[in-house]
Structures are given as C-alpha cells and as structure tokens.
Motif scaffolding. Sequence first.
Motif, PDB file in Angstrom:
ATOM      1  N   ILE A   1       0.878  -1.176   0.000  1.00 48.27           N
ATOM      2  CA  ILE A   1       0.000   0.000   0.000  1.00 48.27           C
ATOM      3  C   ILE A   1       0.912   1.221   0.000  1.00 48.27           C
ATOM      4  O   ILE A   1       1.605   1.490   0.979  1.00 48.27           O
ATOM      5  CB  ILE A   1      -0.924   0.016   1.229  1.00 48.27           C
ATOM      6  N   GLU A   2       0.934   1.973  -1.106  1.00 42.77           N
ATOM      7  CA  GLU A   2       1.862   3.097  -1.256  1.00 42.77           C
ATOM      8  C   GLU A   2       1.099   4.410  -1.225  1.00 42.77           C
ATOM      9  O   GLU A   2       0.183   4.633  -2.016  1.00 42.77           O
ATOM     10  CB  GLU A   2       2.660   2.960  -2.552  1.00 42.77           C
TER      11      GLU A   2
ATOM     12  N   VAL B   1     -15.153   0.943  -3.517  1.00 45.78           N
ATOM     13  CA  VAL B   1     -15.771   1.833  -4.488  1.00 45.78           C
ATOM     14  C   VAL B   1     -14.826   2.998  -4.780  1.00 45.78           C
ATOM     15  O   VAL B   1     -14.251   3.594  -3.866  1.00 45.78           O
ATOM     16  CB  VAL B   1     -17.118   2.352  -3.954  1.00 45.78           C
ATOM     17  N   GLY B   2     -14.653   3.298  -6.060  1.00 43.15           N
ATOM     18  CA  GLY B   2     -13.743   4.363  -6.460  1.00 43.15           C
ATOM     19  C   GLY B   2     -12.395   3.865  -6.930  1.00 43.15           C
ATOM     20  O   GLY B   2     -11.581   4.662  -7.417  1.00 43.15           O
ATOM     21  N   SER B   3     -12.122   2.574  -6.810  1.00 42.40           N
ATOM     22  CA  SER B   3     -10.867   2.021  -7.311  1.00 42.40           C
ATOM     23  C   SER B   3     -10.812   2.168  -8.827  1.00 42.40           C
ATOM     24  O   SER B   3     -11.842   2.102  -9.520  1.00 42.40           O
ATOM     25  CB  SER B   3     -10.743   0.549  -6.927  1.00 42.40           C
ATOM     26  N   LEU B   4      -9.598   2.361  -9.346  1.00 42.36           N
ATOM     27  CA  LEU B   4      -9.467   2.605 -10.781  1.00 42.36           C
ATOM     28  C   LEU B   4      -8.139   2.088 -11.298  1.00 42.36           C
ATOM     29  O   LEU B   4      -7.271   1.684 -10.521  1.00 42.36           O
ATOM     30  CB  LEU B   4      -9.630   4.104 -11.077  1.00 42.36           C
TER      31      LEU B   4
ATOM     32  N   GLY C   1      -2.851  -5.104  -9.377  1.00 40.79           N
ATOM     33  CA  GLY C   1      -2.717  -3.803  -8.731  1.00 40.79           C
ATOM     34  C   GLY C   1      -3.798  -2.848  -9.194  1.00 40.79           C
ATOM     35  O   GLY C   1      -4.446  -3.064 -10.221  1.00 40.79           O
ATOM     36  N   TRP C   2      -3.986  -1.779  -8.443  1.00 42.20           N
ATOM     37  CA  TRP C   2      -4.971  -0.768  -8.788  1.00 42.20           C
ATOM     38  C   TRP C   2      -4.670   0.495  -7.987  1.00 42.20           C
ATOM     39  O   TRP C   2      -3.848   0.485  -7.056  1.00 42.20           O
ATOM     40  CB  TRP C   2      -6.393  -1.253  -8.516  1.00 42.20           C
ATOM     41  N   ASP C   3      -5.324   1.586  -8.348  1.00 45.56           N
ATOM     42  CA  ASP C   3      -5.162   2.866  -7.663  1.00 45.56           C
ATOM     43  C   ASP C   3      -6.475   3.280  -7.017  1.00 45.56           C
ATOM     44  O   ASP C   3      -7.551   2.756  -7.355  1.00 45.56           O
ATOM     45  CB  ASP C   3      -4.712   3.960  -8.640  1.00 45.56           C
TER      46      ASP C   3
ATOM     47  N   LEU D   1      -3.453   6.512  -3.715  1.00 42.31           N
ATOM     48  CA  LEU D   1      -3.122   5.350  -2.894  1.00 42.31           C
ATOM     49  C   LEU D   1      -3.016   4.158  -3.839  1.00 42.31           C
ATOM     50  O   LEU D   1      -4.012   3.747  -4.443  1.00 42.31           O
ATOM     51  CB  LEU D   1      -4.189   5.105  -1.829  1.00 42.31           C
ATOM     52  N   ALA D   2      -1.807   3.628  -3.992  1.00 40.88           N
ATOM     53  CA  ALA D   2      -1.557   2.548  -4.945  1.00 40.88           C
ATOM     54  C   ALA D   2      -1.476   1.208  -4.212  1.00 40.88           C
ATOM     55  O   ALA D   2      -0.767   1.078  -3.207  1.00 40.88           O
ATOM     56  CB  ALA D   2      -0.261   2.808  -5.711  1.00 40.88           C
TER      57      ALA D   2
END
Length: 494
Positions: free
Chosen positions: A252-253, A307-310, A354-356, A261-262
């Motif tokens: 978690i970066e 919700v909101g992950s992209l 992975g996701w942001d 937040l990656a």
Amino acid sequence: MRSFALASVFLSLVSTAVCADESNLTKPLSSKFLLPSAFKPPQVFKNTNLVHVVNLEKSYPKESINVVIENTASSPQDEYYLPFTTRQMETIGALEVKDRKAPESGLFEVEAAEIDPESDTQYYRIRLPKPLAPKAQQTLGITYHFLSALDPLPATIQQKENQYLVYTFSAYCPSAYVTLKQKTEVKFPTTNVREHTVIPGTGKEPQSPQIQGTKYTYGSFGEVPAGAYEPVRVRYEFTKPLIHVSRLERDIEVSHWGGNLAFEERYTMTNRAANLSSGFSRTQFAQDAYYNPQSPAIKELKFPLRVGSLTPYFTDVIGNVSTSRFRSNKREANLELKPRYPVYGGWNYPFRVGWDADLKKFLRKLTTGDGYVLNAPFLEGPKQPEGVEYELVELRVILPEGATNVKYSTTVPVVSESITMHKTFMDTIGRTTLTLTSINVVDDLRDREIIVTYDYPFMAGLRKPLVIFSGVMSLFVAAWAIGSLDVAIKARSS
C-alpha cells in the motif's frame, strides 16, 4: 508449514519494534510465553455447557466453541487454557475470544504458550477482562480455523470425477477442564457424505450422529473429563477448488503529492484439490463448461474492490495473457480475472494484480500538528464461495519520504513488525515503510482494516520538489558551464 512458523518466530525477534496504541489481541506462535515442562492447567474452572461447531462448508475448516465456564476455585480467576496438538498449533489461525453475552465489549487477550517441545499438547491462554469470582459464570465465544487440514480422498481423480475430502476431529471438544454437558455439530456443504464415524449410544445417550440435512450432531454427551478425545472421521463431497496462497505480498503506497493510494498484490497460489489422474483435456473442459458443472479447478477469481478504485492491472509470469473484466460505478468496483488455463489440483499460479484509489477516501489529517491517519483494508484479494487461505501474508505500508512517529492498529494477528526505508524514483533518504507479517490467515478476515498514524511535516513534503528543482537547476548550470568553455584550437603566437 512449520518452516513458515519458525521463520515468523525469527522475524519477530529481529524486527524493529513499532509502537501501537491498540494492536491486535491475538498473539499466535511467535509471541509464545514459556511454561514449565510439567505444566498442567490448574483445575479452577469447569465447563457447565458447551457447543462445538465444525463448519466444513469452505475449503478450510472453521470451528467455534460456545461454552459456559464456572469458577470452581475459592479465589477469583482470569486465566483460561485451551489445548491443541502440536500440528494444530502450526496451522491454527485467528483464534478470537469474545463474551457471548456482550460481544460489543471487544476481543479478549489471547496468547500461545510454549511448554516441553516433546509434548503433543500445547495451550492458548485466554485472559478474562475481569477476574471471575468464585462460583460465577461467564459465556465464552471462541472461533478459529485450520489451514491445510482437508485432504482429498482419493488423492487423484479423473477430470470429470467428483472430489471428496477427509477431515478428522474429536467428538469431545478438546478441553483442559471437566465438561458437564456438550455436543458437537458438523456442517457439510452438501448432503453427500460418503463416510462418517458412528459412536454407539450408552445408557441415556443416543447413538451419534443425529442427521438433519447437511448437519450432523454428535451428542449431547454427559460429564466428560479433561483431555478426553473421541476420534471422528468424515468423508464428504466438495467439488470446488482448495485455494491455498503460500505467500501474499501486499503493498500500500501513499503519495501525498499525487493524491493517490496505490495497491499491489503478488500471489504464489496453489490449488490443493485432488490431482488429475491423467492429462488435462482442453476439449473435455470446453464441453463441461457448456453445462457449467462444479469443478475442483480454479476457473476465475473475483476481486471486490473498494468503491472508487481505478486503473487496475494484472499480469502473471508470462504477461497479461489472461482475460480480465473491471466494472466500476458509484456502488461497486469489481475486478474479475480468468487465468489463461484452469488451475487444477497440484497446479501453481503465480500472478500479481494492482490498482489505484483516491487518497482522500483513506487518509485524513489531524486538526492539530502534522499528524495523519491512514485507514485501509489489511487484506483484500479474491472473494470466492469456497474461500481462500493464506499461509504467509506480508503487508508493506509505504509512507511518504520523511514520515516519522509511525504507529499502527489492527485486529488481524501479526507475528512480526518492522520499519525500514524503501527507495524509489527521485527519493533521497527513502520512504518510511511499515512491514507487518501474518501467518495462517483466511479470507474471513478480508474486511479487517489497518489504521496507521504518522507525522508528515510541511518541510518533508517539500523535499521532493526541492530535489527535482535542484536537479534541473544543476543540469542547466552544468550545461551553461560546459557551453562557456572555449575549446577552439588556436594557432600558437610566434
């Protein structure tokens, strides 16, 4: 499995301590306290009524014990011991204890004990929040699960055959105290139970088990002495995969400048289901897929993200050659992955995903000082009907460069913790990284959170822009200096 447990013990001894205001309450394996080799739990309690539930509906057994305990001593007592075998201690995970009548009061402190290593009986010590007065009673709710505890029988099957699993346990719930009344309930995923142990009735006790659909009940039994054991072996149909992750590395970066937040997760996954007795047939698999039957192969993995992950991405050891689909709206964010081949029993599948996400949904600044609070899921990963078990989970929370005074809190059992520096692009001293290690985790804990607090001064936030500005200016100065040099060849004057 034992090697991971021993490795975790070593990690916990050499790791850098991290302060935590309210850390996890269950401390398995690595935080054992020592007991004399001849230790026996003092007989200061008795179990007046006990219900033991063995749930086999997923790919790992989950057990719960609801017990009414009574203090039989003449003084208040606050230490209750729970026995397990050495093998169980290596594979047990997330043992939690609550007051059944007041679950909102939180978890009790639980700690693994270590006695004579040659003994096959080890203990967990449960500390009651308040000492129990003589003759007083309290109702405990104890839950835990075991990893790698289900074995396919037969170990190899044809591609179209149904899979059967074997599990062995005790009809008498393991206890360090006398139990006056108890029963054990077993919940199966289907009614197709090929084999089960039958316990003859004695006196007023009927033959066990009593069968009601998918529930088998052993007991109730009358008074049973401490340490009593009555082996039960069941063999039942389970035509689903046994998803086992031997190692999960989750990063978690946090990026303050990018407001991002990656997340990245790296899996070493194995299917512990029955192996194929002959070669895999793609034609047969395609034919079976038309009718969509149950299969012990891993066909797809579903990741319900916040919700909101992209911008999700997914690769395996060869590359992005698998099928994926991502749906995101105001109500959900679902990532669905299909491996490039069905993962049958004994097959491995290493991959990363992975996701942001928008940092504002996970981070807030304290009203005073330079403090920040990060609230993120400790574990996400695939959510499957059959469940997923994790042998080793390594979580890294990579904070901005210059973050200090790091503290954390989580209810997921952690066996080691450390703070290190992680260098990435354009870093100088490196980013502060909190690393937590857990073992024997299951997806029942996937909604648990980790709360990280840290200080991030304003000047620390200017570090990277100043480094970039200095680097660019140095480049211009160097270019100007080089351009000012007179390198022309002139004729020597006579």
